[in-house]
Design a protein around this motif. Structure first.
Motif, PDB file in Angstrom:
ATOM      1  N   PRO A 177       0.831  -1.205   0.000  1.00  0.00           N
ATOM      2  CA  PRO A 177       0.000   0.000   0.000  1.00  0.00           C
ATOM      3  C   PRO A 177       0.870   1.261   0.000  1.00  0.00           C
ATOM      4  O   PRO A 177       1.975   1.267   0.555  1.00  0.00           O
TER       5      PRO A 177
ATOM      6  N   TRP B  30       0.462   5.663   0.363  1.00  0.00           N
ATOM      7  CA  TRP B  30      -0.305   6.922   0.383  1.00  0.00           C
ATOM      8  C   TRP B  30       0.670   8.053   0.056  1.00  0.00           C
ATOM      9  O   TRP B  30       0.915   8.377  -1.095  1.00  0.00           O
ATOM     10  N   GLY B  31       1.298   8.644   1.082  1.00  0.00           N
ATOM     11  CA  GLY B  31       2.227   9.749   0.799  1.00  0.00           C
ATOM     12  C   GLY B  31       3.501   9.275   0.108  1.00  0.00           C
ATOM     13  O   GLY B  31       4.169  10.045  -0.583  1.00  0.00           O
ATOM     14  N   GLY B  32       3.872   8.016   0.354  1.00  0.00           N
ATOM     15  CA  GLY B  32       5.082   7.463  -0.256  1.00  0.00           C
ATOM     16  C   GLY B  32       6.368   7.945   0.391  1.00  0.00           C
ATOM     17  O   GLY B  32       7.466   7.636  -0.091  1.00  0.00           O
ATOM     18  N   THR B  33       6.270   8.682   1.510  1.00  0.00           N
ATOM     19  CA  THR B  33       7.494   9.270   2.085  1.00  0.00           C
ATOM     20  C   THR B  33       8.351   8.221   2.795  1.00  0.00           C
ATOM     21  O   THR B  33       9.526   8.468   3.043  1.00  0.00           O
ATOM     22  N   ASP B  34       7.784   7.073   3.111  1.00  0.00           N
ATOM     23  CA  ASP B  34       8.590   5.921   3.539  1.00  0.00           C
ATOM     24  C   ASP B  34       8.764   4.943   2.370  1.00  0.00           C
ATOM     25  O   ASP B  34       9.858   4.466   2.108  1.00  0.00           O
ATOM     26  N   VAL B  35       7.651   4.651   1.663  1.00  0.00           N
ATOM     27  CA  VAL B  35       7.690   3.629   0.608  1.00  0.00           C
ATOM     28  C   VAL B  35       8.721   3.995  -0.468  1.00  0.00           C
ATOM     29  O   VAL B  35       9.535   3.162  -0.872  1.00  0.00           O
TER      30      VAL B  35
ATOM     31  N   TYR C 287      -0.156  14.935   8.189  1.00  0.00           N
ATOM     32  CA  TYR C 287       0.284  15.704   9.366  1.00  0.00           C
ATOM     33  C   TYR C 287      -0.206  17.137   9.291  1.00  0.00           C
ATOM     34  O   TYR C 287      -0.635  17.715  10.294  1.00  0.00           O
TER      35      TYR C 287
ATOM     36  N   VAL D  91       7.385  16.718  12.607  1.00  0.00           N
ATOM     37  CA  VAL D  91       7.707  15.753  11.540  1.00  0.00           C
ATOM     38  C   VAL D  91       8.322  16.476  10.345  1.00  0.00           C
ATOM     39  O   VAL D  91       7.754  17.455   9.833  1.00  0.00           O
ATOM     40  N   GLY D  92       9.466  15.976   9.908  1.00  0.00           N
ATOM     41  CA  GLY D  92      10.086  16.364   8.639  1.00  0.00           C
ATOM     42  C   GLY D  92      10.074  17.848   8.338  1.00  0.00           C
ATOM     43  O   GLY D  92      10.494  18.674   9.149  1.00  0.00           O
TER      44      GLY D  92
ATOM     45  N   THR E 143       1.365  10.719   6.141  1.00  0.00           N
ATOM     46  CA  THR E 143       0.096  10.517   6.851  1.00  0.00           C
ATOM     47  C   THR E 143       0.311   9.753   8.165  1.00  0.00           C
ATOM     48  O   THR E 143       1.308   9.041   8.342  1.00  0.00           O
TER      49      THR E 143
ATOM     50  N   ASN F   7       2.522   6.304   9.023  1.00  0.00           N
ATOM     51  CA  ASN F   7       3.360   6.147  10.218  1.00  0.00           C
ATOM     52  C   ASN F   7       2.996   4.854  10.945  1.00  0.00           C
ATOM     53  O   ASN F   7       3.876   4.107  11.396  1.00  0.00           O
TER      54      ASN F   7
ATOM     55  N   GLY G  21       1.588   2.254   9.451  1.00  0.00           N
ATOM     56  CA  GLY G  21       1.995   1.166   8.562  1.00  0.00           C
ATOM     57  C   GLY G  21       3.476   0.867   8.688  1.00  0.00           C
ATOM     58  O   GLY G  21       3.891  -0.294   8.678  1.00  0.00           O
TER      59      GLY G  21
ATOM     60  N   ASP H 233       6.814   9.494  14.921  1.00  0.00           N
ATOM     61  CA  ASP H 233       6.425  10.560  15.857  1.00  0.00           C
ATOM     62  C   ASP H 233       4.929  10.599  16.153  1.00  0.00           C
ATOM     63  O   ASP H 233       4.520  11.111  17.196  1.00  0.00           O
TER      64      ASP H 233
ATOM     65  N   ILE I 245      -5.016  -0.593   6.712  1.00  0.00           N
ATOM     66  CA  ILE I 245      -5.334   0.258   7.860  1.00  0.00           C
ATOM     67  C   ILE I 245      -6.406   1.239   7.396  1.00  0.00           C
ATOM     68  O   ILE I 245      -6.181   2.022   6.465  1.00  0.00           O
TER      69      ILE I 245
ATOM     70  N   LYS J 170      10.327  16.005  21.850  1.00  0.00           N
ATOM     71  CA  LYS J 170      11.198  15.150  21.045  1.00  0.00           C
ATOM     72  C   LYS J 170      12.612  15.704  21.084  1.00  0.00           C
ATOM     73  O   LYS J 170      12.800  16.919  21.002  1.00  0.00           O
TER      74      LYS J 170
HETATM   75  C1  LIG Z   1      12.794  13.606   4.577  1.00  0.00           C
HETATM   76  C2  LIG Z   1      11.919  12.781   5.497  1.00  0.00           C
HETATM   77  C3  LIG Z   1      11.705  13.219   6.798  1.00  0.00           C
HETATM   78  C4  LIG Z   1      10.916  12.457   7.659  1.00  0.00           C
HETATM   79  N1  LIG Z   1      10.732  12.902   8.945  1.00  0.00           N
HETATM   80  C5  LIG Z   1       9.982  12.159   9.798  1.00  0.00           C
HETATM   81  C6  LIG Z   1       9.781  12.598  11.146  1.00  0.00           C
HETATM   82  O1  LIG Z   1      10.273  13.654  11.574  1.00  0.00           O
HETATM   83  N2  LIG Z   1       9.020  11.795  11.956  1.00  0.00           N
HETATM   84  C7  LIG Z   1       8.455  10.640  11.519  1.00  0.00           C
HETATM   85  O2  LIG Z   1       7.771   9.957  12.300  1.00  0.00           O
HETATM   86  N3  LIG Z   1       8.617  10.212  10.254  1.00  0.00           N
HETATM   87  C8  LIG Z   1       9.361  10.935   9.382  1.00  0.00           C
HETATM   88  N4  LIG Z   1       9.541  10.503   8.094  1.00  0.00           N
HETATM   89  C9  LIG Z   1       8.936   9.214   7.688  1.00  0.00           C
HETATM   90  C10 LIG Z   1       7.542   9.333   7.006  1.00  0.00           C
HETATM   91  O3  LIG Z   1       7.333  10.635   6.492  1.00  0.00           O
HETATM   92  C11 LIG Z   1       6.408   8.998   7.975  1.00  0.00           C
HETATM   93  O4  LIG Z   1       6.557   7.707   8.498  1.00  0.00           O
HETATM   94  C12 LIG Z   1       5.016   9.147   7.328  1.00  0.00           C
HETATM   95  O5  LIG Z   1       4.032   9.086   8.331  1.00  0.00           O
HETATM   96  C13 LIG Z   1       4.713   8.063   6.290  1.00  0.00           C
HETATM   97  O6  LIG Z   1       3.429   8.358   5.730  1.00  0.00           O
HETATM   98  P1  LIG Z   1       3.126   8.157   4.178  1.00  0.00           P
HETATM   99  O7  LIG Z   1       1.693   8.481   3.955  1.00  0.00           O
HETATM  100  O8  LIG Z   1       4.128   8.854   3.339  1.00  0.00           O
HETATM  101  O9  LIG Z   1       3.344   6.573   4.086  1.00  0.00           O
HETATM  102  P2  LIG Z   1       3.830   5.646   2.878  1.00  0.00           P
HETATM  103  O10 LIG Z   1       5.266   5.846   2.597  1.00  0.00           O
HETATM  104  O11 LIG Z   1       2.881   5.760   1.733  1.00  0.00           O
HETATM  105  O12 LIG Z   1       3.620   4.227   3.600  1.00  0.00           O
HETATM  106  C14 LIG Z   1       4.358   3.891   4.756  1.00  0.00           C
HETATM  107  C15 LIG Z   1       4.048   2.456   5.166  1.00  0.00           C
HETATM  108  O13 LIG Z   1       2.699   2.317   5.538  1.00  0.00           O
HETATM  109  C16 LIG Z   1       2.030   1.396   4.668  1.00  0.00           C
HETATM  110  N5  LIG Z   1       0.693   1.960   4.460  1.00  0.00           N
HETATM  111  C17 LIG Z   1       0.361   3.217   4.085  1.00  0.00           C
HETATM  112  N6  LIG Z   1      -0.968   3.365   4.095  1.00  0.00           N
HETATM  113  C18 LIG Z   1      -1.497   2.159   4.472  1.00  0.00           C
HETATM  114  C19 LIG Z   1      -2.818   1.682   4.681  1.00  0.00           C
HETATM  115  N7  LIG Z   1      -3.908   2.446   4.542  1.00  0.00           N
HETATM  116  N8  LIG Z   1      -2.967   0.399   5.072  1.00  0.00           N
HETATM  117  C20 LIG Z   1      -1.899  -0.409   5.268  1.00  0.00           C
HETATM  118  N9  LIG Z   1      -0.618  -0.008   5.103  1.00  0.00           N
HETATM  119  C21 LIG Z   1      -0.429   1.274   4.716  1.00  0.00           C
HETATM  120  C22 LIG Z   1       2.880   1.329   3.415  1.00  0.00           C
HETATM  121  O14 LIG Z   1       2.716   0.109   2.712  1.00  0.00           O
HETATM  122  C23 LIG Z   1       4.262   1.444   4.028  1.00  0.00           C
HETATM  123  O15 LIG Z   1       4.670   0.215   4.597  1.00  0.00           O
HETATM  124  C24 LIG Z   1      10.321  11.241   7.204  1.00  0.00           C
HETATM  125  C25 LIG Z   1      10.531  10.819   5.867  1.00  0.00           C
HETATM  126  C26 LIG Z   1      11.311  11.586   5.031  1.00  0.00           C
HETATM  127  C27 LIG Z   1      11.515  11.109   3.599  1.00  0.00           C
END
Ligand SMILES: Cc1cc2nc3c(=O)[nH]c(=O)nc-3n(C[C@H](O)[C@H](O)[C@H](O)COP(=O)(O)OP(=O)(O)OC[C@H]3O[C@@H](n4cnc5c(N)ncnc54)[C@H](O)[C@@H]3O)c2cc1C
Length: 281
Positions: A24, A26-31, A72, A93-94, A103, A107, A109, A116, A159, A175
């Motif tokens: 899955p 959403w934002g892709g910031t981890d994926v 966020y 966050v970030g 999202t 976080n 996931g 955070d 989720i 933090k």
């Molecule tokens: C430059 C940078 C700075 C960052 N700073 C921070 C920070 O300060 N604090 C922090 O906590 N994090 C930080 N992060 C990490 C990231 O931004 C967070 O973890 C964010 O919440 C991920 O959300 P996303 O929507 O981008 O998730 P995605 O990357 O889209 O997904 C993250 C994970 O969740 C799963 N997922 C997403 N949606 C669902 C769903 N509906 N059901 C099941 N699984 C799902 C995905 O498969 C994946 O495993 C940072 C990342 C970057 C690149």
């Protein structure tokens, strides 16, 4: 890599059942970081960003239901009055870009001990809503995350979001990082006071394999706080609270900080958070 893009929630659940190996997004910031560094090579990506139901939140019968795709930035702008601890954590966050894309669901996931958004959800007793084509279940957050980057999601589940009661009292999040922004927590601490129930919720972040509640510290604070009179906790009580929070952690030495530093910092964060929260009541 196959790319699956459902446009509705039921379609998303059916797509996950049909492609259990789909990752899955959403934002892709981890994926996208994992894909770009070749830590992930999923057979398919399940893009959820067209699923409008995942971007909603509502308050009904005294419970907030926040869908997984709430960012966020929206948590800060739209939920700051109801969930001040989560909003405070979201502000750390970030960068603005990450807060716009990233999202709470993502976080959850990722289930990182340093996520955070997680400590405020533990401190306020959130439940995670997991859904599949088979049905929906609610799991307390402490049972949802089982280890570093591990959780109880079944392979056909997504989720849907989380449910929590709006804050009934002051909430804090602090933090420690190696710099002021764009930083993974060295350690963090969330606190939620529940004056009506004379209860204290806590959670330590980034200092154990998962976020952990400091149960002994919660019981201690609930017992010493002057819920009726409102007088502030004395120095000895604040110090003891800090010690009990630090004792709940099981930190490691790593590039971001030593275990000893994390314990010390947690005691300071906890002591200050309790004093700040109490003065806000
Ligand atoms: C430059 C940078 C700075 C960052 N700073 C921070 C920070 O300060 N604090 C922090 O906590 N994090 C930080 N992060 C990490 C990231 O931004 C967070 O973890 C964010 O919440 C991920 O959300 P996303 O929507 O981008 O998730 P995605 O990357 O889209 O997904 C993250 C994970 O969740 C799963 N997922 C997403 N949606 C669902 C769903 N509906 N059901 C099941 N699984 C799902 C995905 O498969 C994946 O495993 C940072 C990342 C970057 C690149």
């Amino acid at each position: 890599m196959e790319f699956v893009q459902p446009v509705g929630w039921l379609e998303a659940l059916e797509a996950k059942a049909a492609h259990p190996g789909a990752l899955p997004l959403w934002g892709g910031t981890d994926v996208m970081v994992d894909v770009n560094f070749a830590r992930e090579r999923p057979e398919a990506i399940l893009d959820l960003t067209r699923v409008r139901e995942l971007a909603e939140w509502e308050e009904r019968d005294g419970t907030l239901r926040v869908s997984a795709g709430v960012s966020y930035a929206r948590a800060i702008a739209e939920l700051g009055d109801r969930l001040p601890g989560l909003a405070a954590a979201s502000r750390t966050v970030g960068s603005p870009q990450i807060r716009n894309r990233g999202t709470i669901g993502g976080n959850l996931g990722s289930s990182s001990p340093a996520g955070d958004a997680l400590p405020p959800l533990y401190a306020s007793g959130a439940e995670i809503e997991l859904a599949s084509a088979r049905g929906t279940r609610l799991v307390p957050i402490g049972e949802f995350i089982t280890g570093p980057k591990r959780n109880v999601l079944a392979e056909d589940e997504l989720i849907a979001g989380f449910q929590v009661r709006p804050a009934g009292g002051p909430q804090q999040f602090s933090k420690i990082g190696t710099r002021n922004a764009m930083v993974i927590a060295v350690c963090s601490f969330a606190l939620a006071l529940h004056p009506q129930e004379r209860r204290v919720g806590t959670c330590v972040g980034s200092a154990a394999p998962t976020p952990v509640r400091a149960d002994d510290a919660e019981r201690f604070a609930a017992g010493v706080l002057d819920w009726d009179g409102g007088s502030p906790p004395d120095e000895a009580a604040l110090t003891r609270f800090g010690e009990l929070v630090a004792a709940a952690a099981s930190p490691i030495d790593d590039v971001r900080g030593s275990a000893a530093y994390r314990r010390h910092a947690l005691a300071v964060l906890a002591r200050r958070s309790l004093a700040w929260a109490w003065s806000e009541r």
